[in-house]
Design a protein around this motif. Sequence first.
Motif, short mmCIF file in Angstrom:
data_model
loop_
_atom_site.label_atom_id
_atom_site.label_comp_id
_atom_site.label_asym_id
_atom_site.label_seq_id
_atom_site.Cartn_x
_atom_site.Cartn_y
_atom_site.Cartn_z
N GLY A 56 18.46 42.51 16.81
CA GLY A 56 19.29 41.31 16.86
C GLY A 56 20.71 41.61 17.26
N GLY A 57 21.37 40.59 17.69
CA GLY A 57 22.76 40.66 18.10
C GLY A 57 23.10 39.42 18.90
N LEU A 58 23.97 39.59 19.86
CA LEU A 58 24.37 38.49 20.73
C LEU A 58 23.60 38.57 22.04
N VAL A 59 23.26 37.41 22.60
CA VAL A 59 22.64 37.37 23.92
C VAL A 59 23.79 37.51 24.94
N ARG A 60 23.74 38.58 25.72
CA ARG A 60 24.83 38.84 26.67
C ARG A 60 24.92 37.70 27.69
N PRO A 61 26.13 37.14 27.86
CA PRO A 61 26.30 36.06 28.84
C PRO A 61 25.92 36.53 30.25
N GLY A 62 25.20 35.68 30.96
CA GLY A 62 24.78 35.99 32.32
C GLY A 62 23.51 36.82 32.43
N SER A 63 22.89 37.15 31.29
CA SER A 63 21.71 38.02 31.33
C SER A 63 20.38 37.26 31.30
N LEU A 64 20.40 35.98 30.98
CA LEU A 64 19.16 35.22 30.84
C LEU A 64 18.56 34.88 32.20
N ARG A 65 17.32 35.30 32.41
CA ARG A 65 16.56 34.99 33.62
C ARG A 65 15.22 34.40 33.19
N ARG A 66 14.81 33.32 33.87
CA ARG A 66 13.54 32.68 33.53
C ARG A 66 12.63 32.69 34.76
N ASP A 67 11.37 33.01 34.52
CA ASP A 67 10.34 32.94 35.54
C ASP A 67 9.14 32.25 34.90
N GLN A 68 9.07 30.96 35.06
CA GLN A 68 8.09 30.10 34.40
C GLN A 68 8.21 30.28 32.89
N LEU A 69 7.21 30.81 32.21
CA LEU A 69 7.28 30.96 30.75
C LEU A 69 7.84 32.31 30.32
N THR A 70 8.13 33.20 31.23
CA THR A 70 8.68 34.51 30.87
C THR A 70 10.19 34.49 31.00
N ALA A 71 10.85 34.87 29.93
CA ALA A 71 12.32 34.95 29.92
C ALA A 71 12.72 36.39 29.67
N THR A 72 13.71 36.86 30.41
CA THR A 72 14.29 38.17 30.17
C THR A 72 15.77 37.98 29.89
N PHE A 73 16.27 38.74 28.95
CA PHE A 73 17.68 38.67 28.58
C PHE A 73 18.07 39.97 27.92
N VAL A 74 19.33 40.12 27.62
CA VAL A 74 19.84 41.33 26.99
C VAL A 74 20.47 40.97 25.66
N ILE A 75 20.09 41.71 24.61
CA ILE A 75 20.72 41.55 23.29
C ILE A 75 21.67 42.73 23.11
N THR A 76 22.89 42.41 22.68
CA THR A 76 23.91 43.43 22.50
C THR A 76 24.58 43.30 21.15
N ASP A 77 25.08 44.42 20.65
CA ASP A 77 25.93 44.41 19.46
C ASP A 77 27.37 44.75 19.85
N THR A 78 27.67 44.57 21.12
CA THR A 78 28.96 44.83 21.78
C THR A 78 29.19 46.32 22.05
N VAL A 79 28.29 47.19 21.60
CA VAL A 79 28.40 48.61 21.90
C VAL A 79 27.24 49.05 22.78
N ARG A 80 25.99 48.74 22.38
CA ARG A 80 24.80 49.08 23.14
C ARG A 80 24.05 47.80 23.46
N GLU A 81 23.14 47.90 24.43
CA GLU A 81 22.35 46.75 24.85
C GLU A 81 20.87 47.09 24.87
N VAL A 82 20.05 46.08 24.63
CA VAL A 82 18.60 46.24 24.68
C VAL A 82 18.05 45.13 25.57
N PRO A 83 17.36 45.49 26.68
CA PRO A 83 16.73 44.46 27.50
C PRO A 83 15.49 43.92 26.78
N VAL A 84 15.32 42.60 26.82
CA VAL A 84 14.23 41.94 26.10
C VAL A 84 13.44 41.08 27.07
N ALA A 85 12.12 41.11 26.95
CA ALA A 85 11.24 40.22 27.71
C ALA A 85 10.43 39.42 26.71
#
Length: 144
Positions: A56-85
């Motif tokens: 958990g953390g913040l959803v990085r602004p500008g990272s949300l991408r949608r392709d039909q029902l699949t969403a990809t975004f990045v969760i960050t704690d302002t130090v490191r990031e984790v890509p999420v699908a």
Amino acid sequence: MKAYQKRLALIAAGLAALGVATALVLNALNSNAAFFYTPTQVGGGEAPQDRAFRVGGLVRPGSLRRDQLTATFVITDTVREVPVAYTGILPDLFQEGKGAVAQGRLDDQGRFIATSVLAKHDENYMPPEAKHAVEQAEKTRPRP
């Protein structure tokens, strides 16, 4: 068989059944427990590779991408990031720049494959785990 032997056998059978039931309950609880990790902990290799957990953390602004029902975004704690699908419908309150917690597993490429996503419920709310992760990351972030 004498009466005390029957009683002893009955007690032993009851204890064995209780032991089996306890083992099954503990195994079910252990397999369904999903511990929380911050993006910094995930990036540092502290998160389990073989079981589900939450990040958990913040959803990085500008990272949300949608392709039909699949969403990809990045969760960050302002130090490191984790890509999420995530495949499914995101919560109505899910937004970039806001708090979110995803549950799932890491794949071989280090991407988090979420099975569920939780989002804030009002303007001032962030999930407690995500808020704590961001606060801890801010404390450890090197200042320029």
